[in-house]
Motif scaffolding. Structure first.
Motif, PDB file in Angstrom:
ATOM      1  N   ILE A   1       1.943  61.689  12.030  1.00 49.62           N
ATOM      2  CA  ILE A   1       2.516  61.526  13.375  1.00 49.62           C
ATOM      3  C   ILE A   1       1.659  60.582  14.211  1.00 49.62           C
ATOM      4  O   ILE A   1       2.173  59.883  15.070  1.00 49.62           O
ATOM      5  N   ASN A   2       0.366  60.532  13.969  1.00 50.81           N
ATOM      6  CA  ASN A   2      -0.493  59.631  14.740  1.00 50.81           C
ATOM      7  C   ASN A   2      -0.184  58.162  14.464  1.00 50.81           C
ATOM      8  O   ASN A   2      -0.416  57.313  15.318  1.00 50.81           O
ATOM      9  N   GLU A   3       0.331  57.846  13.289  1.00 56.68           N
ATOM     10  CA  GLU A   3       0.645  56.468  12.933  1.00 56.68           C
ATOM     11  C   GLU A   3       2.108  56.120  13.187  1.00 56.68           C
ATOM     12  O   GLU A   3       2.513  54.985  12.978  1.00 56.68           O
ATOM     13  N   LEU A   4       2.892  57.052  13.649  1.00 59.35           N
ATOM     14  CA  LEU A   4       4.315  56.857  13.859  1.00 59.35           C
ATOM     15  C   LEU A   4       4.557  56.160  15.192  1.00 59.35           C
ATOM     16  O   LEU A   4       3.966  56.518  16.202  1.00 59.35           O
ATOM     17  N   SER A   5       5.412  55.136  15.197  1.00 58.71           N
ATOM     18  CA  SER A   5       5.726  54.452  16.444  1.00 58.71           C
ATOM     19  C   SER A   5       6.798  55.227  17.205  1.00 58.71           C
ATOM     20  O   SER A   5       7.515  56.056  16.637  1.00 58.71           O
ATOM     21  N   ILE A   6       6.886  54.953  18.489  1.00 55.79           N
ATOM     22  CA  ILE A   6       7.868  55.637  19.324  1.00 55.79           C
ATOM     23  C   ILE A   6       9.281  55.285  18.863  1.00 55.79           C
ATOM     24  O   ILE A   6      10.161  56.138  18.823  1.00 55.79           O
TER      25      ILE A   6
END
Length: 70
Positions: free
Chosen positions: A11-16
């Motif tokens: 989730i930390n690497e996921l873009s909006i």
């Protein structure tokens, strides 16, 4: 839905944008396919991603202000 879902990614690497697309896909899938008469509640991941990014930027801003003051 695609096989590569954002929930399996970090989730930390996921873009909006990716989180929003995943939420829309999940809503579209749930509205067209009846899986269970009492389905699990839908928990969108977009607010989680936005909150994590905002918190990260706030920490960076606080650290830079602290460095300027010191």
């Amino acid at each position: 839905m695609s096989e590569k879902t954002p929930i399996t990614e970090n989730i930390n690497e996921l873009s909006i944008k990716d989180a929003f697309v995943a939420d829309i896909e999940a809503i579209k899938f749930r509205s067209t396919v009846i899986v269970d008469p009492a389905p699990m509640p839908f928990i969108p991941i977009t607010p989680i991603v936005v909150g994590k990014k905002a918190f990260t930027y706030a920490k960076k801003l606080a650290a830079s202000i602290k460095n300027v003051i010191d």
